[in-house]
Design a protein around this motif. Structure first.
Motif, PDB file in Angstrom:
ATOM      1  N   VAL A 185       0.894  -1.129  -0.188  1.00  0.00           N
ATOM      2  CA  VAL A 185       0.045  -0.106   0.026  1.00  0.00           C
ATOM      3  C   VAL A 185       0.762   1.383  -0.117  1.00  0.00           C
ATOM      4  CG1 VAL A 185      -1.815   1.183   1.163  1.00  0.00           C
ATOM      5  CG2 VAL A 185      -1.805  -1.390   1.187  1.00  0.00           C
ATOM      6  N   LEU A 186       0.703   2.050  -0.962  1.00  0.00           N
ATOM      7  CA  LEU A 186       1.281   3.347  -0.931  1.00  0.00           C
ATOM      8  C   LEU A 186       0.226   4.457  -0.428  1.00  0.00           C
ATOM      9  CD1 LEU A 186       2.985   3.335  -4.445  1.00  0.00           C
ATOM     10  CD2 LEU A 186       3.799   2.688  -2.167  1.00  0.00           C
ATOM     11  N   VAL A 187       0.636   5.058   0.686  1.00  0.00           N
ATOM     12  CA  VAL A 187      -0.138   6.211   1.566  1.00  0.00           C
ATOM     13  C   VAL A 187       0.297   7.403   0.942  1.00  0.00           C
ATOM     14  CG1 VAL A 187      -0.949   7.252   3.627  1.00  0.00           C
ATOM     15  CG2 VAL A 187      -0.269   4.596   3.517  1.00  0.00           C
ATOM     16  N   MET A 188      -0.718   8.272   0.101  1.00  0.00           N
ATOM     17  CA  MET A 188      -0.350   9.305  -0.227  1.00  0.00           C
ATOM     18  C   MET A 188      -0.726  10.412   0.359  1.00  0.00           C
ATOM     19  SD  MET A 188      -0.986   8.261  -4.559  1.00  0.00           S
ATOM     20  CE  MET A 188      -0.274  10.090  -5.054  1.00  0.00           C
ATOM     21  N   ASP A 189      -0.292  11.628   0.323  1.00  0.00           N
ATOM     22  CA  ASP A 189      -0.555  12.926   0.982  1.00  0.00           C
ATOM     23  C   ASP A 189      -1.527  13.616   0.143  1.00  0.00           C
ATOM     24  OD1 ASP A 189      -0.308  14.880   2.780  1.00  0.00           O
ATOM     25  OD2 ASP A 189       1.531  15.534   2.179  1.00  0.00           O
ATOM     26  N   ALA A 190      -2.280  14.606   0.937  1.00  0.00           N
ATOM     27  CA  ALA A 190      -3.210  15.547   0.229  1.00  0.00           C
ATOM     28  C   ALA A 190      -2.343  16.363  -0.713  1.00  0.00           C
ATOM     29  CB  ALA A 190      -3.930  16.231   1.271  1.00  0.00           C
ATOM     30  N   ARG A 191      -3.177  16.849  -1.714  1.00  0.00           N
ATOM     31  CA  ARG A 191      -2.523  17.613  -2.857  1.00  0.00           C
ATOM     32  C   ARG A 191      -1.406  18.856  -2.332  1.00  0.00           C
ATOM     33  NH1 ARG A 191      -6.818  20.349  -4.925  1.00  0.00           N
ATOM     34  NH2 ARG A 191      -7.577  18.413  -5.952  1.00  0.00           N
TER      35      ARG A 191
END
Length: 252
Positions: free
Chosen positions: A203-209
């Motif tokens: 799982v790649l957890v991505m930050d908000a824009r």
């Protein structure tokens, strides 16, 4: 051994209106893996998926395909958030569309179409129309259409988000079974921690824009998995780990 399939290095995307959707995304996706992109709405998950598919180009950075001599495969399956079926066409005709666009005759490929429908449990609905199907069945048609070309890579953009929980869990199970039997590489966009832990190897957890990768987490439970996995200590532990990471990043 794992073979690198997709190599993303320093990928960023700025849209024409000035919105910076992705910033400096670098990761390697291995052949035959099941990877989830997880993050809040607007964090660039779908943008990254479309870059991988070749539907849009990055503003900066590179995407290479080492396992295919850096050439993007022609047969990439893409399942969108909506089923996007042609309402005037039967289920069989909707699944036929990718092959029709390649100039294949319906008569020649009908066994291939029926095989794709059988794999998603819809062989008996080949002559039905979208208006006669439930939401879950429509999404199964969309999946059949994506896999009819037997793609080595399947990209899925929150395909089950609009479905009820029971239907969503059933389609998750069906997707895992297909992945295990077909040896696809699956990249799955979701905003559900539950779903990402259940389905994925990674799982790649991505930050908000602007979207960027904050955490790269391995789901170390073995496959095949079934619904009992959702109640195991390993599942609860990894759900808590990812949920805490996502919550910390959103609140930061």
């Amino acid at each position: 051994m794992t073979t690198p399939l997709i190599d993303l290095q320093g990928v960023s995307k700025t849209y024409d209106n000035g919105t910076l959707a992705l910033s400096d995304v670098s990761t390697i996706i291995t052949q035959g893996s099941f990877l989830s992109l997880l993050g809040p709405s607007g964090c660039g998950k779908s943008t990254l998926l479309r870059i991988i598919a070749g539907l849009i180009s990055p503003t900066t950075g590179t995407i290479k395909w080492p396992a295919t001599n850096d050439a993007r495969p022609d047969d990439i399956g893409f399942v969108f958030q909506e089923a996007t079926l042609m309402p005037w066409a039967s289920v069989l005709e909707n699944v036929y569309l990718p092959l029709k666009l390649r100039g294949k005759s319906l008569k020649d490929v009908k066994p291939q179409l029926m095989d794709a429908l059988s794999r998603v449990g819809l062989a008996d609905f080949a002559s039905a129309f979208p208006r006669e199907l439930s939401g879950g069945m429509k999404m199964r048609v969309s999946i059949a259409r994506a896999l009819v070309t037997r793609p080595p890579v399947l990209l899925m953009d929150e395909p089950f988000a609009a479905l009820d929980e029971f239907t969503r869990e059933k389609l998750d199970d069906d997707l895992l079974a297909l992945w295990e039997s077909e040896n696809w590489t699956v990249i799955f966009v979701t905003h559900s921690v539950y779903e990402s832990v259940y389905l994925s190897e990674r799982v790649l957890v991505m930050d908000a824009r602007p979207g960027r990768i904050l955490h790269d987490l391995t789901i170390d439970a073995s496959h095949p998995r079934d619904r009992k996995f959702r109640t195991t200590p390993d599942y609860i532990r990894q759900y808590s780990e990812i949920s805490d990471a996502l919550r910390h990043d959103v609140e930061a």
